[in-house]
Design a protein around this motif. Structure first.
Motif, short mmCIF file in Angstrom:
data_model
loop_
_atom_site.label_atom_id
_atom_site.label_comp_id
_atom_site.label_asym_id
_atom_site.label_seq_id
_atom_site.Cartn_x
_atom_site.Cartn_y
_atom_site.Cartn_z
N PRO A 75 0.79 -1.24 0.00
CA PRO A 75 0.00 0.00 0.00
C PRO A 75 0.82 1.28 0.00
O PRO A 75 0.37 2.31 -0.52
CB PRO A 75 -0.83 -0.12 1.29
CG PRO A 75 -0.96 -1.58 1.52
CD PRO A 75 0.34 -2.17 1.06
N VAL A 76 2.03 1.25 0.57
CA VAL A 76 2.88 2.44 0.57
C VAL A 76 4.07 2.26 -0.38
O VAL A 76 5.04 3.00 -0.33
CB VAL A 76 3.37 2.80 1.99
CG1 VAL A 76 2.20 3.10 2.90
CG2 VAL A 76 4.23 1.69 2.58
N ARG A 77 3.99 1.26 -1.24
CA ARG A 77 5.00 0.98 -2.28
C ARG A 77 6.37 0.68 -1.68
O ARG A 77 7.40 0.93 -2.31
CB ARG A 77 5.08 2.13 -3.29
CG ARG A 77 3.79 2.28 -4.09
CD ARG A 77 3.89 3.34 -5.16
NE ARG A 77 4.95 3.07 -6.12
CZ ARG A 77 4.87 2.22 -7.13
NH1 ARG A 77 3.75 1.54 -7.32
NH2 ARG A 77 5.87 2.05 -7.96
N SER A 78 6.41 0.10 -0.49
CA SER A 78 7.66 -0.40 0.08
C SER A 78 7.34 -1.34 1.23
O SER A 78 6.22 -1.35 1.76
CB SER A 78 8.56 0.74 0.58
OG SER A 78 8.26 1.08 1.92
N TYR A 79 8.35 -2.12 1.63
CA TYR A 79 8.19 -3.07 2.74
C TYR A 79 8.11 -2.38 4.09
O TYR A 79 7.78 -3.02 5.11
CB TYR A 79 9.35 -4.07 2.75
CG TYR A 79 10.66 -3.45 3.16
CD1 TYR A 79 11.08 -3.47 4.48
CD2 TYR A 79 11.49 -2.83 2.22
CE1 TYR A 79 12.26 -2.89 4.88
CE2 TYR A 79 12.68 -2.26 2.60
CZ TYR A 79 13.07 -2.27 3.92
OH TYR A 79 14.24 -1.69 4.29
N LYS A 80 8.40 -1.11 4.15
CA LYS A 80 8.50 -0.40 5.44
C LYS A 80 7.19 -0.41 6.22
O LYS A 80 7.18 -0.24 7.45
CB LYS A 80 8.95 1.04 5.20
CG LYS A 80 10.39 1.20 4.77
CD LYS A 80 11.35 0.94 5.92
CE LYS A 80 12.77 1.32 5.56
NZ LYS A 80 13.70 1.15 6.69
N ILE A 81 6.08 -0.61 5.54
CA ILE A 81 4.80 -0.67 6.24
C ILE A 81 4.78 -1.83 7.23
O ILE A 81 4.11 -1.77 8.27
CB ILE A 81 3.64 -0.81 5.22
CG1 ILE A 81 2.29 -0.64 5.92
CG2 ILE A 81 3.71 -2.14 4.46
CD1 ILE A 81 1.12 -0.59 4.97
N ARG A 82 5.53 -2.88 6.96
CA ARG A 82 5.50 -4.08 7.80
C ARG A 82 6.09 -3.81 9.18
O ARG A 82 5.48 -4.11 10.21
CB ARG A 82 6.27 -5.21 7.11
CG ARG A 82 5.67 -5.62 5.76
CD ARG A 82 6.59 -6.61 5.05
NE ARG A 82 6.09 -7.00 3.74
CZ ARG A 82 5.27 -8.03 3.52
NH1 ARG A 82 4.85 -8.77 4.53
NH2 ARG A 82 4.87 -8.31 2.30
N GLY A 83 7.30 -3.28 9.21
CA GLY A 83 7.94 -3.00 10.49
C GLY A 83 7.19 -1.96 11.29
O GLY A 83 7.04 -2.08 12.51
N ALA A 84 6.70 -0.92 10.60
CA ALA A 84 5.95 0.14 11.29
C ALA A 84 4.67 -0.43 11.89
O ALA A 84 4.33 -0.16 13.05
CB ALA A 84 5.64 1.27 10.32
N PHE A 85 3.96 -1.24 11.11
CA PHE A 85 2.71 -1.84 11.59
C PHE A 85 2.97 -2.73 12.81
O PHE A 85 2.26 -2.65 13.81
CB PHE A 85 2.08 -2.66 10.46
CG PHE A 85 0.86 -3.44 10.89
CD1 PHE A 85 -0.40 -2.87 10.85
CD2 PHE A 85 0.99 -4.75 11.36
CE1 PHE A 85 -1.52 -3.58 11.26
CE2 PHE A 85 -0.13 -5.47 11.77
CZ PHE A 85 -1.39 -4.89 11.72
N ASN A 86 3.98 -3.56 12.72
CA ASN A 86 4.24 -4.50 13.81
C ASN A 86 4.63 -3.78 15.09
O ASN A 86 4.15 -4.10 16.18
CB ASN A 86 5.35 -5.48 13.40
CG ASN A 86 5.43 -6.69 14.31
OD1 ASN A 86 4.44 -7.38 14.52
ND2 ASN A 86 6.61 -6.93 14.86
N ALA A 87 5.50 -2.77 14.96
CA ALA A 87 5.96 -2.04 16.15
C ALA A 87 4.81 -1.26 16.78
O ALA A 87 4.64 -1.24 18.01
CB ALA A 87 7.10 -1.11 15.78
N ILE A 88 4.00 -0.60 15.95
CA ILE A 88 2.90 0.19 16.49
C ILE A 88 1.84 -0.71 17.11
O ILE A 88 1.30 -0.40 18.19
CB ILE A 88 2.31 1.09 15.38
CG1 ILE A 88 3.30 2.19 15.01
CG2 ILE A 88 0.98 1.70 15.83
CD1 ILE A 88 2.86 3.08 13.86
#
Length: 418
Positions: free
Chosen positions: A52-65
């Motif tokens: 959805p944000v055109r990168s894998y970074k959504i995964r780490g942010a989602f998990n941490a939050i």
């Protein structure tokens, strides 16, 4: 990063992957026929550029939050000018919590606007500092004053666990371990998480890690025996140009053989980006092209094998396309710049033009100095159809008595003149 026993990390990664499904579907794992035919291998692209944000970074942010929300935290902050900011914004909006995203003052408006779009009313954006170190310091100071939780882009246990979900999906989608996984490395969150998961679930799987030549922080850490700060970083590959790899991420990668960490020249990355865009219609940012870029250096190793390349991001600002084309042409040897000493006499320019080959195209022509009595210095850029054409052109210039200096690879002159 302390070593968990194998089942706990694997189970945590699988739980994290399952928890993401209400937010977005698994990104595709696609066999690429063009690359497979070219290298005689089975090349599959893990398309993190299609999140959805055109990168894998959504995964780490989602998990941490998600973990901090479960503990009652509702206030977060981060420092980022790119994909991490967008991942944090998206996750904050999803959970209905407040995020403050610190960005350098120099951040392009396009990136600011995209972050606002993903976060909507859940995030505030603060532009602080000309350099990222200043932005990072401001974000951490804010967390101390406001009681917000700081979201590291990579050096965080929960972020690493979140990024490992890419590996969970790869094994589920492929059904069997690949022979080789090629991973881009910046701060190390993705590579640490995926390597840790796959080493426990598919120990026969081999890895290659790729850094931009202007930011080889993992190589430097492996040589030094621990993370060190690079004195200078080329920021062109902005999604992976990190001066210092994370402490926790390095612990997961410290036993990597140094010859398994490859450096990708920035100009060659541009060539790869254009190939993927023009041939495959795939838009990759510079960091997103790293894994694909090194395939040509691994030809003998990958022939006949199943290889997964993680295309880690597709947030490419098309205003940068002219620069990407320029750098790709220079890397291919199809464009050069040189300074010509042109005699100040009638017909000299005509004589020079007569030396050009049929496919030599003047892309730049600029007098640098007009006060010389007998000669004038001219900056010339030439594009041609094959790199051997320059050998022929330079031979004709020598024979014709035209002094010149090739400045294509002169970084200092190029910075001022080109």
């Amino acid at each position: 990063m302390p070593e968990d026993n194998a089942p706990s990390f694997v189970d945590a990664a699988r739980r994290a992957e399952a928890s993401m499904r209400p937010l977005f579907p698994a990104t595709p794992l696609q066999r690429n026929a063009h690359l497979s035919d070219r290298f005689g291998a089975d090349i599959l692209l893990k398309r993190e550029d299609l999140s959805p944000v055109r990168s894998y970074k959504i995964r780490g942010a989602f998990n941490a939050i998600s973990k901090r929300v479960a503990e009652g935290q509702v206030h977060f902050a981060c420092a980022s000018a790119g994909n991490h900011a967008q991942g944090v914004a998206y996750a904050c909006q999803h959970f209905g919590v407040h995020g403050v995203i610190f960005m350098p003052v120099t951040t392009p408006k396009q990136k600011i606007d995209k972050t606002k779009t993903f976060g909507m009313k859940a995030v505030d954006i603060k532009l602080v500092g000309d350099y990222f170190d200043d932005t990072l310091a401001a974000a951490k100071a804010y967390c101390e004053d406001a009681g917000a939780h700081f979201l590291s882009p990579f050096d965080d246990v929960d972020v690493i666990e979140g990024q490992s979900t890419v590996a969970v999906e790869v094994l589920d989608q492929l059904g069997t371990p690949p022979d080789l996984v090629i991973l881009p490395v910046g701060g190390g969150g993705l590579s640490a998480g995926m390597r840790r998961y796959l080493s426990q679930t598919a120990p026969e799987c081999a890895f290659r890690f790729v850094e931009p030549s202007g930011g080889t922080s993992l190589q430097a850490a492996l040589r030094a025996g621990g993370p060190i700060t690079l004195p200078k970083v080329d920021n062109f590959v902005d999604g992976a140009a990190v001066a210092r790899i994370g402490d926790r991420t390095f612990e997961a990668l410290r036993d990597t053989p140094i010859d398994h960490v490859l450096a990708a020249p920035e100009d060659r990355i541009c060539q790869t980006m254009l190939e993927m865009l023009n041939v495959e219609g795939i838009v990759l940012e510079p960091a997103g092209a790293l894994a694909v870029d090194v395939l040509g250096t691994l030809t003998s190793e990958i022939k006949g094998r199943t290889v997964v390349c993680v295309t880690s991001g597709g947030n490419f600002d098309f205003e940068r396309l002219p620069e990407v084309k320029e750098r790709a042409l220079r890397y291919a040897g199809l464009k050069k710049y040189f300074i010509l000493r042109l005699p100040q006499r009638p017909g000299a320019l005509k004589d020079f033009l007569g030396l050009l080959g049929p496919d030599d195209d003047i892309a730049r022509f600029e007098y640098l100095k007009k006060s010389a009595r007998n000669f004038g210095s001219v900056l010339i850029g030439i594009e041609t159809s094959e790199k051997e054409a320059f050998d022929r052109l330079f031979s004709r210039l020598d024979e014709g008595g035209f002094p010149y200096r090739d400045i294509t690879a002169d970084a200092l002159l190029a910075e001022f003149l080109i």
